[in-house]
Write an enzyme that holds these catalytic residues in place. Structure first.
Site, PDB file in Angstrom:
ATOM      1  N   LYS A 198      -3.944  -0.642  -8.307  1.00  0.00           N
ATOM      2  CA  LYS A 198      -3.778  -1.976  -8.556  1.00  0.00           C
ATOM      3  C   LYS A 198      -4.286  -2.476  -9.745  1.00  0.00           C
ATOM      4  CE  LYS A 198      -2.204  -4.370  -6.342  1.00  0.00           C
ATOM      5  NZ  LYS A 198      -0.670  -4.872  -6.900  1.00  0.00           N
ATOM      6  N   ASP A 233      -1.380   4.510  -6.338  1.00  0.00           N
ATOM      7  CA  ASP A 233      -0.099   4.245  -5.895  1.00  0.00           C
ATOM      8  C   ASP A 233       0.767   5.416  -6.592  1.00  0.00           C
ATOM      9  OD1 ASP A 233      -1.031   1.444  -5.964  1.00  0.00           O
ATOM     10  OD2 ASP A 233       0.930   1.328  -4.891  1.00  0.00           O
ATOM     11  N   GLY A 272       0.901  -1.237  -0.119  1.00  0.00           N
ATOM     12  CA  GLY A 272       0.060   0.138   0.056  1.00  0.00           C
ATOM     13  C   GLY A 272       0.836   1.203   0.039  1.00  0.00           C
ATOM     14  N   GLN A 285      -5.417  -9.201  -1.801  1.00  0.00           N
ATOM     15  CA  GLN A 285      -5.733  -7.936  -0.706  1.00  0.00           C
ATOM     16  C   GLN A 285      -7.150  -7.723  -0.655  1.00  0.00           C
ATOM     17  OE1 GLN A 285      -3.675  -7.744  -3.660  1.00  0.00           O
ATOM     18  NE2 GLN A 285      -1.909  -6.546  -3.335  1.00  0.00           N
TER      19      GLN A 285
HETATM   20  O1  MRU Z   1       0.734  -4.065  -4.469  1.00  0.00           O
HETATM   21  P1  MRU Z   1       0.077  -3.589  -3.464  1.00  0.00           P
HETATM   22  O2  MRU Z   1      -0.700  -4.177  -2.441  1.00  0.00           O
HETATM   23  O3  MRU Z   1       1.131  -2.483  -2.610  1.00  0.00           O
HETATM   24  O4  MRU Z   1      -0.809  -2.521  -3.987  1.00  0.00           O
HETATM   25  C1  MRU Z   1      -1.765  -1.492  -3.185  1.00  0.00           C
HETATM   26  C2  MRU Z   1      -2.818  -0.660  -4.083  1.00  0.00           C
HETATM   27  O5  MRU Z   1      -2.705  -0.862  -5.277  1.00  0.00           O
HETATM   28  C3  MRU Z   1      -3.470   0.235  -3.086  1.00  0.00           C
HETATM   29  O6  MRU Z   1      -4.695   0.617  -3.875  1.00  0.00           O
HETATM   30  C4  MRU Z   1      -2.722   1.765  -3.304  1.00  0.00           C
HETATM   31  O7  MRU Z   1      -1.291   1.567  -2.768  1.00  0.00           O
HETATM   32  C5  MRU Z   1      -3.399   2.516  -2.401  1.00  0.00           C
HETATM   33  S1  MRU Z   1      -3.085   2.270  -0.835  1.00  0.00           S
HETATM   34  C6  MRU Z   1      -3.763   3.370   0.192  1.00  0.00           C
END
Ligand code: MRU
Length: 351
Positions: free
Chosen positions: A253, A242, A52, A201
């Site tokens: 994601k 991200d 995240g 997730q």
């Molecule tokens: O691969 P991850 O689990 O790190 O991806 C996380 C996401 O895509 C979240 O939606 C994003 O980081 C926002 S978290 C507030």
């Protein structure tokens, strides 16, 4: 609203250093890992112990403090050089979440501003890391308020993707912060969560956060999202990000882009909740955002169990880019950007 939300936390700084809740093990086990070196912190980020975007940035900031402790016995100038090398190491852990680079830039500036003050270096770095952590939590509360205000009082159901909750941030969450707040305001009756292949997730983390807080949550395979929207009960898709480019394109994601297209087709609104630390005005548009490609085994397997036939190939981008024209609102701690474009993003960042 509790200003010290701490019912679910992923990152802890204690007297003896950094602890992370191992998110790979949730929801079956709640195990914390104690990290004693910057390289262990970089590995933890790469291996998804913590994930995240905001949580990655906060963890990396504490990783710099860990480096300062690890190299405490070195002469001052070598210690500083070693910390700079560790900042580089940490920056190579994951490429897409810009919060990582944002937090490391802040830590580097703090290190540089410490000058020759060797006695206070550790406390200066620790204060900076704690500030990043605390500011993120506060930003989530503000986003929750702005985001929840966009929902109609009859917004019966919302759909979210991946995990943009307390586990992905300093606490409370971005998208899940908006949903928590709207639920407590009585504006949401039902939350739908995509399971989110391949790391699950949604199934493992988002559903766990809501179950812990007795917020009704219904899981679906992301392939079921179109049918769900066709039924007409979902009024908003609410996700995190991200990295948001200067023109308002949103990296999140893998699967988020598909949801945005589905939402537009079905007349469902699409909201992105993210702090300004996720906005990258140096990146002109989504096509310039580096997209992490992860191990193919994540696609071939379900957990540790191989399900794909031998001989097949795989493609495993961890993120995709939703074009700004499919986004109805970006919500940050500064307010709301409706129908984002370059001019609105620039004006918002200047607030
Ligand atoms: O691969 P991850 O689990 O790190 O991806 C996380 C996401 O895509 C979240 O939606 C994003 O980081 C926002 S978290 C507030």
């Amino acid at each position: 609203m509790n200003p010290l939300y701490d019912s679910i936390r992923a990152i802890f700084w204690r007297e003896d250093g950094l602890y992370l809740l191992d998110q790979r093990k949730l929801p079956q086990q709640k195990i914390e890992i104690h990290l004693l070196s910057a390289s262990a912190v970089a590995d933890a980020i790469r291996d998804m112990v913590v994930r995240g975007a905001p949580a990655i940035g906060i963890t990396a900031a504490y990783g710099v403090v860990t480096s300062a402790i690890e190299h405490q016995s070195l002469p001052f100038s070598s210690r500083k050089q070693q910390i700079i090398q560790d900042i580089l190491l940490l920056s190579e852990s994951r490429p897409t979440a810009v919060n990582l680079f944002w937090a490391l830039d802040k830590m580097k500036a703090c290190l540089e501003s410490s000058g020759a003050d060797q006695h206070n270096l550790l406390s200066l770095l620790l204060n900076q890391a704690r500030q990043i952590h605390e500011d993120d939590l506060k930003a989530n509360y503000r986003m929750a308020e702005y985001g929840a205000a966009l929902l109609q009082s009859d917004a019966a159901a919302v759909l979210t993707h991946c995990n943009a909750g307390a586990l992905a941030t300093g606490g409370y969450g971005t998208a899940l912060g908006v949903i928590r707040r709207a639920y407590s305001d009585g504006k949401i009756q039902q939350v739908f969560a995509d399971e989110t292949r391949p790391w699950m997730q949604g199934a493992r983390l988002t559903a766990w956060e809501f179950v812990e807080e007795q917020i009704p949550v219904t899981l679906l395979c992301e392939g079921a999202a179109a049918s769900l929207m066709a039924q007409g009960s979902v009024s908003w898709v609410i996700v995190g990000s991200d990295r948001i480019a200067a023109n308002g394109d949103v990296a999140n994601k893998i699967g988020t882009y598909a949801l945005a297209i589905l939402a537009r087709h079905h007349g469902v609104k699409f909201m992105v909740a993210a702090p300004t630390s996720t906005i990258d005005m140096q990146t002109a548009s989504g096509k310039d955002i580096p997209i992490e490609q992860r191990e193919l085994a994540e696609v071939f397997n379900c957990g540790h169990q191989r399900v794909a036939t031998e001989g097949a190939m795989a493609w495993n981008p961890a993120f995709d880019v939703t074009p700004a024209e499919l986004v109805d609102a970006i919500v940050t701690e500064k307010g709301v950007i409706e129908k984002p474009d370059f001019d609105k993003m620039t004006a918002h960042m200047a607030l």
